[in-house]
Motif scaffolding. Sequence first.
Motif, short mmCIF file in Angstrom:
data_model
loop_
_atom_site.label_atom_id
_atom_site.label_comp_id
_atom_site.label_asym_id
_atom_site.label_seq_id
_atom_site.Cartn_x
_atom_site.Cartn_y
_atom_site.Cartn_z
N GLU A 190 -15.26 1.65 -11.19
CA GLU A 190 -14.52 1.33 -9.97
C GLU A 190 -14.29 2.57 -9.11
O GLU A 190 -14.20 2.47 -7.87
CB GLU A 190 -13.19 0.65 -10.30
N VAL A 191 -14.19 3.74 -9.74
CA VAL A 191 -14.03 4.98 -8.98
C VAL A 191 -15.36 5.41 -8.37
O VAL A 191 -15.43 5.79 -7.20
CB VAL A 191 -13.46 6.10 -9.88
N LEU B 60 -16.28 3.81 -5.18
CA LEU B 60 -15.51 4.19 -3.99
C LEU B 60 -16.11 5.40 -3.26
O LEU B 60 -15.74 5.69 -2.14
CB LEU B 60 -14.07 4.53 -4.38
N SER C 74 -18.66 7.36 -1.14
CA SER C 74 -19.72 7.09 -0.16
C SER C 74 -20.70 8.25 -0.05
O SER C 74 -21.91 8.04 0.03
CB SER C 74 -19.11 6.81 1.21
N MET D 137 -14.77 9.12 0.77
CA MET D 137 -14.54 7.87 0.04
C MET D 137 -14.65 6.67 0.97
O MET D 137 -14.38 6.76 2.17
CB MET D 137 -13.17 7.90 -0.64
N ASN D 138 -15.02 5.54 0.40
CA ASN D 138 -15.17 4.31 1.19
C ASN D 138 -13.84 3.80 1.74
O ASN D 138 -13.83 3.03 2.70
CB ASN D 138 -15.81 3.21 0.33
N ASP D 139 -12.73 4.21 1.15
CA ASP D 139 -11.42 3.75 1.63
C ASP D 139 -10.82 4.71 2.66
O ASP D 139 -9.65 4.58 3.03
CB ASP D 139 -10.45 3.54 0.46
N TYR E 83 -8.00 8.99 -9.43
CA TYR E 83 -7.96 8.77 -7.98
C TYR E 83 -7.11 7.56 -7.57
O TYR E 83 -6.27 7.65 -6.67
CB TYR E 83 -9.38 8.65 -7.44
N PRO E 84 -7.29 6.38 -8.19
CA PRO E 84 -6.49 5.22 -7.77
C PRO E 84 -4.99 5.45 -7.85
O PRO E 84 -4.23 5.05 -6.95
CB PRO E 84 -6.93 4.11 -8.74
N LYS F 45 -4.19 8.10 5.73
CA LYS F 45 -5.44 8.75 5.37
C LYS F 45 -5.33 10.26 5.49
O LYS F 45 -4.65 10.78 6.38
CB LYS F 45 -6.59 8.25 6.25
#
Length: 273
Positions: A174-175, A178, A180, A198-200, A218-219, A230
Motif C-alpha cells: 500500500e505504501v 503511493l 509516483s 507521492m500520489n496523495d 508513511y501512513p 500538503k
Amino acid sequence: MEKVIDIEDRIPTLKKRRKKRTNRKFIVLILLFFIVLAVLLYFQSPYSKINKITVSGARLVEEQYYLKASTLATGKSMWGFKVEDVEKLLLEDKWVKEAHVKRNWLQGVTIEIKEWKKVAYLAGDGTYYPLLENGKRFEQAGDDIPIDAPVFIGITGEKTIKKLVKQLAQLNPEVLALISQVNTNSNETNPNAIRLYMNDGYEVRAVIQTLAEKLNHYPSLVAQIPNLEKGVIDLEVGSYYRPFNNEYNQANLDMDKDAANQEVKKDEQQEKE
C-alpha cells in the motif's frame, strides 16, 4: 501304529498342485502380455500425445512466449521430455523467479510461472524500462507513462539503482502504490539522498539506505499532519514536516540571498579592478 500313505495315493494330489501352479504361471504370463500390449498400444495412440498446455502466471510477457521457451507443443509425446529440463529452460530468463511443470492425467501439461515483481520504472530516452525486485532491468520498454509503479528520474549507476530497488521491494504494497516518482536529490554530503513525489500530494525526502524502514511508517506520519495540509516530509535524519508554502518560500529567500551576495561580490571585484 501310524498309517503309511502309499505314494500312489498321493499322486492325484501332487498332480492337482502342479496343475494349479501351471495355471497361475500361465495367467501371470497372459496378464504381462496384455499389459505390455496395452502399453505399446497406448504409446502408439493419440492418448499418449499432449493435447493441451496451460500456462499461468505470465505478466511481463505473453503466455505464448513461455510456451515457445518450454519447447513443448501439442501433438508431442507426454513422456518425451523431463520436467526438470523444461523448468531449467524457463528459468533462463532473468525475470522468472520460479517455474513448475506438471503432467496432468491424461493429456494435459501445466506450466506455472512466478515472475520477479515489478517495483519501479527507469526513465530514459522517452521510454520506461521496468525494474524488478531482483535488481534486474526488463529490457522490453514502453512509451506510455506508467501508473502501476514509481518512475526513477535522474537515478544513475547500477549499484545505486539496485540498492534503491531492494529498498522498494521491502515496502508494504500500500505504501509502494503511493509513490509516483523518485528523483535524485544527491549532494556532496549525501550522494544517496532522494526525493519522492507521492500520489496523495506530499513530497518525501529520504536516503536510500533507510528508505524502507522509515517510509513504511508513511501512513501514520501523514495522519498526524494538521488538516492534512500538503508539504514536505523529511526522513533523511529524523522525521519532520513543513508545509509547501513555508518550505519553498524559505528556499526562494535563500536563493535570493545567494544571488544578492554574488552580485555584491561581483561589484566589489569590479571596484578593485
